[in-house]
Design an enzyme around this catalytic site. Structure first.
Site, PDB file in Angstrom:
ATOM      1  N   LYS A 258       0.837  -1.202   0.000  1.00 27.20           N
ATOM      2  CA  LYS A 258       0.000   0.000   0.000  1.00 27.20           C
ATOM      3  C   LYS A 258       0.872   1.253   0.000  1.00 27.20           C
ATOM      4  CE  LYS A 258      -3.705   2.591   0.200  1.00 27.20           C
ATOM      5  NZ  LYS A 258      -4.814   2.652   1.138  1.00 27.20           N
TER       6      LYS A 258
ATOM      7  N   LYS B 279      -0.751  12.274   4.870  1.00 22.26           N
ATOM      8  CA  LYS B 279      -0.605  11.325   5.990  1.00 22.26           C
ATOM      9  C   LYS B 279       0.123  10.059   5.541  1.00 22.26           C
ATOM     10  CE  LYS B 279      -3.332   7.983   6.836  1.00 22.26           C
ATOM     11  NZ  LYS B 279      -4.250   6.879   7.160  1.00 22.26           N
TER      12      LYS B 279
END
Lengths: 290, 290
Positions: B173, B241
């Site tokens: 990811k 983030k």
């Protein structure tokens, strides 16, 4: 179209399969090549060779050019025995080379004075796209000139986009190369990060291909990285050449390109290592090298 | 599978449509949500709400988690009323959140001590992929645990890849987010370069989509840039983030990521402008802003 006589200059990795596609579509094709031996495969298919770009230009309605750099295009079109001196009024010159937008605009202006149209029409899709006639062709110049040659371009590629006036095709190609090599570099960093975590990049790439990060670059260049196959493919020195071209223009125009600047430095590093004739997938090795 | 009781924690933008897909597939579903009102749409579809992650865990065979950050996952799984205290031996926890690989490994180890399996299974494909069950799911953990829940994951996504051991899903990811946002930034630079040349990015993007630079990012985010539609989409603060997470890991591991570093700085600039709740396509505005 069938009555049109076509000329072709530049029979290299891209030009030769493109010229072959025009021949196979049944067009009469005249060619000129700096190195006579590169014309031979086309002659075997029925093309005829002429002794200079000028001599070639005297006979044709549409002239295709696929050479390396701005100076090469200017030489064959505007040089001493250049096509300019032979072109008939109403002829269309289609340049598939990747050159500076400003050079394309200059050439278009010079040909216009002789009553000939110039289209900058660089391509994306590589040798495979050229062979299969699936290139994307990005065209700058007059819409009317494009309309006249569009049926011919449809023998060379599957997507033909009129981007804008002279030079706009080269701007699109610059954007294309910038984004493509940035994607190759990002891929290399992903492979490096996965490896740093002790994770095999093969399944990482597979999962990414199906998600938001999916791209042709991840498929093709990511595949080469996963297999550690760094043989070209696409020679990195050509990408390096493309970057020099548009980074220079960007500086002149005052356009900030922070990621492209970083990618350019990585390409510099790759050239310094002597890896310019290997594939751009070799950007991964640069992140690993001691 | 039909006899399995499923639990779901985290019913936000991603979690809610995923939970709905499990309900629609006919599974019994128990839910817990920090904000009770976010559970209501699921209750209307037949889900049952439990008072804590611990209470939920006592009743289920498989527990899905989709929350925001490492701390959130640790809270609902390992905290005071966390699932850990209720999980049955043999239960499988599937975490679809995007968190640090190291956090995933820590949680997997903690749950293993209770006889429960933990799979880190972050997803790519966004809200649309969640709604249409076309997500790409990147799984780290034991192959046997994945085999048990794979039929359930097939209700949530169309590509399920076992990347490697615990944490490997999160590594994939991270690679995905890094490559995706780098592609968004490269797209923005292409749009800026085209504009500097006075060329419309719309047809440039169209030509690029058909060539070697074609990608989902160029399609989706490039489309937003061409339309100058900077409303999310994907809130840039979430990409910011994600970047913080893996840039920190890369520093720890000594993995050089020159382009990602540059993209990170651009995301910093975007946050500083107060554009964090707009789409990441807003990276273009940062190259234009006076």
């Amino acid at each position: 179209m069938s009555g049109m006589k076509l000329g072709f200059i530049g029979l290299g990795v891209m030009g030769r399969p493109m010229a072959e596609n025009l021949l196979r579509a049944g067009h009469e094709l005249l060619v000129w090549a700096r190195r006579a031996e590169s014309a031979q495969p086309l002659l075997d298919l029925g093309a005829r060779v002429l002794p200079s770009p000028e001599a070639l230009a005297r006979e044709v309605d549409v002239l295709f050019v696929v050479v390396t750099a701005s100076a090469d295009v200017e030489q064959v079109l505007l040089g001493a025995q250049g096509a300019l001196h032979g072109l008939r009024p109403g002829a269309v010159v289609v340049d598939h080379s990747t050159i500076a937008p400003a050079a394309a605009r200059r050439i278009a202006a010079a040909l216009a004075r002789c009553g000939a149209d110039f289209l900058d029409a660089p391509v994306s899709g590589g040798g495979v796209g050229a062979a299969n006639a699936t290139l994307s062709i990005m065209v700058g110049g007059e819409a009317a000139a494009l309309a006249r040659v569009r049926p011919l371009l449809e023998k060379l590629g599957k997507t033909i986009v009129h981007v804008g006036p002279s030079g706009a095709g080269q701007v699109a190609k610059a954007c294309n190369q910038m984004v493509m090599v940035a994607a190759i570099q990002a891929c290399a960093e992903a492979a490096r990060l996965a490896d740093a975590h002790g994770v095999d990049f093969g399944p990482v790439r597979e999962a990414m291909l199906a998600g938001s990060a999916g791209s042709r670059v991840l498929d093709v260049f990511g595949g080469r990285m996963a297999r550690r196959d760094f043989a070209a493919g696409v020679e990195a020195r050509l990408h390096h050449k493309d970057y020099a071209l548009f980074m220079d223009e960007a500086a002149r125009l005052g356009a900030p390109l922070p990621v492209a600047a970083q990618v350019w430095q990585q390409l510099n590093g790759l050239m310094a290592r002597g890896w310019g004739r290997d594939d751009s997938a070799g950007l991964l090795r640069l992140l690993e090298a001691p």
